[in-house]
Design a protein around this motif. Sequence first.
Motif, mmCIF file in Angstrom:
data_model
loop_
_atom_site.group_PDB
_atom_site.id
_atom_site.type_symbol
_atom_site.label_atom_id
_atom_site.label_comp_id
_atom_site.label_asym_id
_atom_site.label_seq_id
_atom_site.Cartn_x
_atom_site.Cartn_y
_atom_site.Cartn_z
ATOM 1 N N GLY A 1 4.207 4.178 -13.670
ATOM 2 C CA GLY A 1 3.408 3.158 -13.467
ATOM 3 C C GLY A 1 3.422 2.637 -11.870
ATOM 4 O O GLY A 1 4.080 2.916 -11.035
ATOM 5 N N ILE A 2 2.548 1.473 -11.522
ATOM 6 C CA ILE A 2 2.876 0.732 -10.396
ATOM 7 C C ILE A 2 3.447 -0.441 -10.404
ATOM 8 O O ILE A 2 3.123 -0.849 -11.188
ATOM 9 N N ARG A 3 4.714 -0.231 -10.195
ATOM 10 C CA ARG A 3 5.795 -1.759 -10.374
ATOM 11 C C ARG A 3 5.815 -2.337 -8.811
ATOM 12 O O ARG A 3 5.827 -1.486 -7.968
ATOM 13 N N ARG B 1 10.524 -14.196 4.208
ATOM 14 C CA ARG B 1 11.410 -13.228 3.736
ATOM 15 C C ARG B 1 11.254 -12.593 2.752
ATOM 16 O O ARG B 1 11.644 -13.632 1.579
ATOM 17 N N LEU B 2 11.589 -11.239 2.977
ATOM 18 C CA LEU B 2 11.228 -10.442 1.214
ATOM 19 C C LEU B 2 12.218 -10.077 0.872
ATOM 20 O O LEU B 2 13.068 -9.765 1.551
ATOM 21 N N LYS B 3 12.488 -9.838 -0.648
ATOM 22 C CA LYS B 3 13.361 -9.161 -0.936
ATOM 23 C C LYS B 3 12.253 -8.466 -1.867
ATOM 24 O O LYS B 3 11.778 -8.462 -3.207
ATOM 25 N N VAL B 4 11.907 -6.954 -1.183
ATOM 26 C CA VAL B 4 11.153 -6.394 -2.077
ATOM 27 C C VAL B 4 11.216 -5.277 -2.988
ATOM 28 O O VAL B 4 12.234 -4.325 -1.744
ATOM 29 N N ALA B 5 10.925 -5.053 -3.637
ATOM 30 C CA ALA B 5 11.362 -3.846 -4.190
ATOM 31 C C ALA B 5 9.651 -2.988 -4.988
ATOM 32 O O ALA B 5 9.607 -2.988 -6.156
ATOM 33 N N PRO B 6 9.688 -2.043 -4.345
ATOM 34 C CA PRO B 6 8.095 -0.696 -4.950
ATOM 35 C C PRO B 6 8.531 0.068 -5.123
ATOM 36 O O PRO B 6 8.498 1.117 -4.642
ATOM 37 N N GLN C 1 -4.037 13.650 -3.293
ATOM 38 C CA GLN C 1 -4.075 12.611 -2.724
ATOM 39 C C GLN C 1 -3.977 11.433 -2.941
ATOM 40 O O GLN C 1 -4.506 11.129 -4.022
ATOM 41 N N SER C 2 -3.154 9.813 -2.683
ATOM 42 C CA SER C 2 -3.304 8.986 -3.716
ATOM 43 C C SER C 2 -2.646 7.939 -2.573
ATOM 44 O O SER C 2 -1.797 7.600 -1.768
ATOM 45 N N LEU C 3 -3.344 6.694 -3.451
ATOM 46 C CA LEU C 3 -3.703 4.940 -2.935
ATOM 47 C C LEU C 3 -2.887 4.321 -3.749
ATOM 48 O O LEU C 3 -4.164 3.920 -4.611
ATOM 49 N N ALA C 4 -1.878 3.729 -3.986
ATOM 50 C CA ALA C 4 -2.302 2.443 -4.942
ATOM 51 C C ALA C 4 -1.794 1.366 -3.659
ATOM 52 O O ALA C 4 -0.930 1.260 -2.886
ATOM 53 N N GLU C 5 -2.238 0.182 -4.144
ATOM 54 C CA GLU C 5 -2.347 -1.559 -3.334
ATOM 55 C C GLU C 5 -2.090 -2.461 -4.701
ATOM 56 O O GLU C 5 -2.904 -3.209 -4.574
ATOM 57 N N PRO C 6 -1.171 -2.320 -4.957
ATOM 58 C CA PRO C 6 -1.148 -3.788 -5.832
ATOM 59 C C PRO C 6 -0.429 -5.154 -5.710
ATOM 60 O O PRO C 6 0.070 -4.348 -4.099
ATOM 61 N N ARG D 1 0.749 -1.233 -0.104
ATOM 62 C CA ARG D 1 -0.022 -0.069 0.049
ATOM 63 C C ARG D 1 1.526 1.484 0.262
ATOM 64 O O ARG D 1 1.747 1.848 1.274
ATOM 65 N N PHE D 2 0.757 2.354 -0.810
ATOM 66 C CA PHE D 2 1.701 3.766 -1.183
ATOM 67 C C PHE D 2 0.157 4.417 -0.527
ATOM 68 O O PHE D 2 -0.855 4.703 -1.365
ATOM 69 N N ALA D 3 0.268 4.923 0.467
ATOM 70 C CA ALA D 3 -0.325 5.900 0.965
ATOM 71 C C ALA D 3 0.089 7.558 0.958
ATOM 72 O O ALA D 3 1.161 7.478 1.430
ATOM 73 N N GLU D 4 -0.272 8.468 -0.409
ATOM 74 C CA GLU D 4 0.612 8.996 0.081
ATOM 75 C C GLU D 4 -0.694 10.746 -0.168
ATOM 76 O O GLU D 4 -1.777 11.174 -0.745
ATOM 77 N N VAL D 5 0.019 11.467 0.664
ATOM 78 C CA VAL D 5 -1.034 13.258 0.656
ATOM 79 C C VAL D 5 0.171 13.930 0.608
ATOM 80 O O VAL D 5 1.460 14.459 1.089
#
Length: 524
Positions: free
Chosen positions: A338-340, A353-358, A295-300, A205-209
Amino acid sequence: MRLRRASVSARFAVAASVAMCVMSGAAPFAQSQQPPQVSQPPAQTAPAPSAQSQLPKTDYPKVYLTAGRSTVLSSDFDITRIAVTNPAVADATVVQPREVLIDGKAAGTISLILWGGGSSRLQYDVVVQQPVSELQQNLQNLFPGEDIHVSSNDESTILSGSVSSTNVMLRAGELAKANSSKKQVVNMLQVPGGSESQQVLLQVRFAEVNRRALQELGVSFFTSGNGKWNTWGRLSTQQFTAPDFANLQSTKTGSDVTSQSGQLTFSDYLNLFVLNAKYDVGAVLRALEQTGQFQSLAEPNLIAYNGQEASFLAGGEFPVPIVQGNNGGVTVQFKEFGIRLTFTPTIAGDVIRLKVAPEVSALDFANGVSLGGFRIPALTTRRAQTDVELRDGQSFAIAGLLDNISQDDKSAIPLLSKLPIIGPLFKSKAERQEQTELMVLITPRLVRALDPDEVPPLPTRFKPFIKDDKSNEKDKKPGGGTGGNGDEASSVVGQLQGTGMADAPTPAPGSAPAKAPKKPGGVR
């Protein structure tokens, strides 16, 4: 009387001799007419040997040694000859009449046969074991008491066994990868309490204000193109754009100016523009207040298999012209935006264990550039890349941003700006404030596939995203519009995102999704 007895005896002898002749002549005839008879019963055949007695003996004494090492084997008789089945695994040499030196070369099992005088013979199974590798020794020293086994080949290193904790499992895998960087490490260590699921659903979840405010105030004075009192003039703090003069011309006779002309060029009229044609004096005023909110909310969401990388992109590509060499040729390359989401999960017992790059990026035309007639936009990007460890269903804020920008710009004309009452006319200012809050949350879940009867119903009708007041009032009326579509869609999203498709509610056996009411003229 005696003669009579003699004649009887002679007669009996003659009869006996005739009978013997008849019997001796009939015997060959009988043999020629009948098949031969077995005079004796057939001899009893010996029982066939069992299958076990036919197989070679396999329980020979075993001689164990490690590849690269040697051992001496002794016998009770003088050895005259030896034989080995595969010298590439182990080789043998007679060093004494009753001693044989065995050299281990490679992992495997062979047979060794010793012959002596007479019928003396011995056979052994020589078992050559792989030597303990440096990695195995390091693991035993670092993790004493853990059941860790190492096996390797030309392409991979395999860790097997069982360990007491997830931390030992992960550290052993890291040590194996560092010890053989060019090989693939297969970590098959078992941890108590591990899950059978091998698929991970990652919810990001990307939340931006973003809030911003701007205030600008300034004034510039100028004369018209014809000038004033034989003079062209402009008064400005240069903080905001002021008009420019062009094509200024004047005619002078003696010390008097007979004619004067020119042009004014305006690049920005600012907010307020005033020009008095009678007095040939004008002014431009910059008085502006701006406020904005974003305001932005992205949930990939993305599913990946244990140990495999998965990537997801929802967006597009925009063209970027690139000039090639000195010939001026232009080629076009496409950049993604876009959303990656890219991540690699590793399931270690009850820990993921996660190796994550949003990443979230958007086109920014305000900061773009123009090249050869093309307007190339910039990219506004929010990106995070890290490694974390979480349990099923736990959430973690892997990135956060609080950005406050406050900027005050003031300009003034010396001396004039100090004058009482009219001094503020020769000043200008610009105040800008911007605040950005960004949060990136991740939640991993162990999931399984849905059975056919567990698939939730999907929305089948369209509902406008933005509706006017009339449509809102219509939806509030009983039976009017498509008032139920939004709840239906949100419930489906909640089922899919809330539990990661693994915990979707199962409908009752034999039940079917309820049919939504039809709307006149609508689309089913």
